[in-house]
Design an enzyme around this catalytic site. Structure first.
Site, PDB file in Angstrom:
ATOM      1  N   ASP A  10      21.578  18.950 -60.565  1.00  8.66           N
ATOM      2  CA  ASP A  10      20.409  19.563 -61.191  1.00  8.66           C
ATOM      3  C   ASP A  10      19.517  20.062 -60.055  1.00  8.66           C
ATOM      4  OD1 ASP A  10      18.090  19.947 -62.967  1.00  8.66           O
ATOM      5  OD2 ASP A  10      17.362  18.073 -62.111  1.00  8.66           O
ATOM      6  N   ASP A  12      15.526  21.260 -60.401  1.00  5.06           N
ATOM      7  CA  ASP A  12      14.113  20.887 -60.455  1.00  5.06           C
ATOM      8  C   ASP A  12      13.921  19.389 -60.656  1.00  5.06           C
ATOM      9  OD1 ASP A  12      13.981  23.930 -62.045  1.00  5.06           O
ATOM     10  OD2 ASP A  12      12.840  23.545 -60.222  1.00  5.06           O
TER      11      ASP A  12
END
Ligand code: XBP
Ligand code: MG
Length: 262
Positions: A10, A12
């Protein structure tokens, strides 16, 4: 011989702490530029992070505040325009190198690359945000280290739907059991687990600590560096003092041996 073939990250909150001091001020700059008196302070933004996707988050805010547009205004176009403005402000921040990678991220990427382990990204943010972040963290050609960058509106449903992780797996041509996923939030954990990625590492941040990460087998406050150990909240690192390939191989064997035992 390592038992896994790829790491899927991932973006953010996981590879960089982008939300409070990156995306959030970019949203506020877009609102001001559009002549709106909206302001998302850190606590409010933390509530709005329950919804992934910048455009979806704006819509969520408007609905919860009961903000009505003029009859002749098209809501989708209005939101898309605000989001384009926000992305421009966010890209400008990234281009100044305003947001560094979190501890241990580049070290782990280097270790994986040297060991022939493939790298991929599965994120809700836009592809240009990913490219600009990777271009300004001090390692030339970093985006080229990734076999797959699955980002943004390329899937019908954003996290916590598993779609973006499924797309990354499809593009890698690998099964979930060949991979280890890295996330920071409850929405991200749900998305990874529902895509079958049971070997899941969570690195919490100020917005996500204490959230429900489902059956994530390893939860820490960061990946750590040799000599700068992370705080381990769930699971353990074995002989390693940070999240390195040995710790990941141990995790992968634990999860998959458990699966075999079922
Ligand atoms: C986090 C998100 C994104 C960002 C804002 O993505 O939900 O929407 O908050 O970026 P992830 P955009 O944790 O999956 O990396 O405005 O470009 O959506
Ligand atoms: Mg995240």
């Amino acid at each position: 011989m390592l038992g896994f073939k790829a790491l899927i990250f991932d973006v953010d909150g996981t590879v960089a702490d982008t939300e409070r001091d990156g995306h959030r001020p970019a949203f506020n700059a877009a609102f001001a530029e559009a002549g709106l008196d909206w302001h998302w302070d850190p606590p409010l933004y933390g509530e709005l992070l329950a919804v992934t996707g910048g455009k979806e988050r704006i819509r969520f805010f408007m609905e919860r505040e009961g903000i009505q547009l003029d009859l002749e205004q098209d809501a989708d176009a209005f939101i898309a325009d605000l989001h384009r403005r926000k992305t421009r402000h966010y890209l400008a921040m990234l281009s100044e190198g305003a947001i560094p990678l979190r501890p241990g991220v580049l070290r782990l990427w280097r270790e994986a690359r040297e060991a022939g382990i493939r790298l991929a990204i599965a994120t809700t943010t836009t592809p240009e945000n990913v490219a600009e972040l990777l271009a300004h963290v001090g390692e030339r050609g970093l985006a080229g280290w990734f076999d797959v960058i699955a980002a943004g509106d390329v899937v019908p449903a954003k996290k916590p739907a598993p779609d973006i992780f499924q797309l990354a797996l499809d593009r890698l041509g690998l099964a979930p059991s060949d991979c280890i996923a890295f996330e920071d939030s409850d929405n991200g954990a749900r998305a990874a687990l529902d895509a079958g990625l049971r070997a899941l590492v969570i690195t919490t941040n100020a917005y996500t600590v204490g959230q429900d990460f489902g059956d994530a087998p390893l939860i820490l406050d960061q990946l750590g560096e040799p000599g700068a150990s992370p705080r381990v909240l769930v699971g353990d690192l074995g002989e390693s003092d940070c999240v390195d390939l040995n710790a990941l191989d141990r995790l992968h064997r634990q999860v998959n041996r458990g699966a075999e035992a079922l």
